[in-house]
Design a protein around this motif. Structure first.
Motif: not given
Length: 582
Positions: A96-113, A162-166
């Motif tokens: 993961w050293g070359g990855m920028d990460i963001v914690t966006p919430g539930d993007l897939t609609g299954d109720g999990r972060a 109802g969907h999370l955006d960026l």
């Protein structure tokens, strides 16, 4: 220990139940100019719950944290205990050293972060679906070309569908855009989110905090190049106000404290108000903050004193994207080349509107200097600094103030540095979050590492290599291969070939690889950041005989695909009026 609730925090929590749903009435402008429908209202309590859930990766009802450990590139999961404390970190895999990460919430609609990540080498964006146990499933391709994006905000339902955006800032025009979420881990139409304000080039970090004042909209925290923070309302269309909603560099504490990173934390202490975490740039402490934006008054407020919840976080990358300002001395989001002219004046050159633009001179105090070198943020105040060595071997630090380096009184770092054939800085070679110095000794060829202490000084040196008197033009070019660790390049005197030394993040380097030959007569190799805004580190080299200066475009693989003579690219003269580059 449970963190006590302040009266103001309690009032903010209670206000949420009393506020009716607010119709935003925002009109979105797409990239093609088409209009989208007006969004509807949303419940404030639901947004506060969503902000907390966005960081609950193990489904226990408590907010957690994710971070990338710089030393080994591991993704580390820290389970929240619900009272503002964290359990010991658990690795969730390497690479993961070359990855920028963001914690966006539930993007897939299954109720999990879920987790959102950008591959900094390829520019690809991925959604990693959470499985509800603090782990992640097979990634979903969410887009390409994201190296053209400066900063990405963690998601919120900004258009209330109802969907999370960026939210994201594009480097091409430095404007804020909203990317509409589809609810399946991917994103659809891109909309211009701020058609009024064009100055998002000064945004270093953007994070979604949540709803802290009871109004039914997520609030956005923006760190600017000034070191201050601005809070705005996260509707489908938003404005970045710079008057009443400003917090100082200590996140409203009125101190000289500065933070190298900030990230959303959800409701980490369990009091019903979402928090943010910040890493102290000088101590490496992880602090818990709560800040609020008052929708009615348009003001930002710190709701309580910060609490130190962990130490030793200088070597961690939080879940937020930051813009690299190592070479941006004036805070305008364009990296600069520092040079000294033949009359002894030091200035910068930067690409603007198809030409090169120079800064005002930094004065004549550099005429006796035998070396100029990028220092990065060596003092831990958030602004890039500059090293210079005089003919007596004294090494000085010229602190930057966000406008130019040298505006603040210089600091004498040490003596005897004329014994070094090369001195390079601006990068973090041991993964502790502080910029360091690497130097080669002329008489022995030994390579030494000098750890930066984060406040403008150096620790005891460590020998990390031998035989470097066979190399010249040593340059700390940054993370040239996008593995999360800083690298070196140098020219071998015997064959005038340029070689790449990939850093391991632990003061060792991978076996060198050949980049290219033909560097006879080329001096003043200098790292310059990402001049062409493609997400990859670049560098320049200057030919002594005529001043011709080439710009080498890094490709993210420890190499370059092309170079351009600066004179041909920008219609300028050969840079024969320079005699030193940094």
């Amino acid at each position: 220990m449970r963190i006590p609730e302040s009266p103001r925090r309690g009032a903010a929590t209670r206000r949420a139940a009393a506020v009716a749903a607010l119709a935003l009435g925002a009109v979105f402008l797409s990239a093609a100019g088409a209009q989208a429908a007006d969004p509807g209202g949303v419940d404030a309590a639901a947004q506060t719950a969503a902000a907390s859930a966005s960081n609950d990766f193990n489904s226990d009802g408590r907010a957690d944290l994710l971070a990338v450990r710089k030393s080994d590139g591991n993704l580390v999961f820290y389970a929240g205990n619900g009272g503002g404390t964290l359990a010991a970190g658990v690795s969730r895999g390497a690479g993961w050293g070359g990855m920028d990460i963001v914690t966006p919430g539930d993007l897939t609609g299954d109720g999990r972060a879920d987790l959102l990540a950008r591959d900094t080498r390829t520019g690809a964006l991925y959604t990693y679906p959470g499985d509800g146990t603090g782990r992640f499933g097979a990634r979903i391709a969410a887009g390409t070309g994201w190296n053209g994006i400066s900063v990405i905000a963690s998601a919120g339902d900004f258009n209330n569908d109802g969907h999370l955006d960026l939210y994201a800032v594009r480097k091409a025009d430095w404007r804020l855009y909203m990317y509409a979420g589809r609810g399946d881990g991917t994103f659809g139409t891109r909309y211009l989110a701020d058609e009024q304000y064009r100055g998002w080039d000064d945004a270093e970090t953007i994070i979604t905090v949540g709803s802290t004042d009871g109004w039914p909209r997520d609030e956005i925290l923006v760190r600017e190049t000034t070191g201050e923070y601005v809070m705005v309302s996260g509707g489908g269309r938003t404005w970045k106000e710079n008057v009443t909603s400003v917090l100082d560099g200590s996140l409203g504490q009125g101190t000289a404290e500065r933070y190298s990173q900030v990230a959303p934390a959800g409701d980490l202490d369990g009091d019903g108000v979402p928090d943010v975490v910040a890493i102290d740039s000088r101590t490496g402490e992880l602090e818990l903050h709560t800040v609020s934006f008052d929708e009615q008054e348009g003001t930002a407020t710190a709701l309580r004193d910060p609490v130190v919840i962990a130490t030793g976080w200088g070597g961690q990358r939080l879940a937020s994207t930051d813009t690299d300002r190592t070479y941006d001395y004036d805070g305008n989001a364009v990296d600069e080349i520092v040079y000294r002219s033949t009359d002894g004046l030091v200035s910068t050159q930067q690409p603007q509107a198809g030409s090169w633009w120079g800064s005002d001179s930094w004065g004549t105090g550099f005429r006796s200097m035998t070396l100029l070198e990028t220092a990065g943020d060596f003092t831990g105040d958030g602004f890039p600094d500059l090293f210079a060595r005089d003919s007596s071997g004294n090494l000085y630090l010229y602190p930057g103030d966000g406008h130019i380096a040298g505006a603040v009184a210089r600091i004498k770092v040490g003596t005897g540095w004329n014994s070094m054939s090369a001195i390079v800085g601006g990068q973090d070679f041991n993964g502790d979050g502080r910029t360091d110095v690497v130097a080669s000794q002329a008489s022995t060829g030994d390579l030494y590492f000098y750890p930066g202490n984060g406040t403008g000084g150096l620790g005891s040196r460590v020998k990390i290599g031998t035989g470097w008197n066979s190399m010249r033009q040593l340059t700390a070019v940054g993370d040239l291969d996008h593995d999360g660790r800083d690298d070196l390049i140098a020219v071998r005197t015997a064959d005038n070939c340029l070689y790449f030394y990939g850093g391991n993040g632990n003061l060792t380097f991978k076996s060198r690889t050949l980049i290219a030959c033909g560097f006879a007569g080329w001096e003043n190799l200098a790292s310059v950041g990402d001049l062409d805004l493609d997400g990859h580190a670049d560098w320049v080299a200057r030919r002594t005989s005529d001043g011709r200066t080439n710009l080498y475009y890094g490709n993210g693989r420890g190499d370059y695909d092309s170079f351009t003579p600066i004179s041909a690219a920008w219609g300028d003269e050969e840079w024969s009026w320079m005699n030193l580059l940094a």
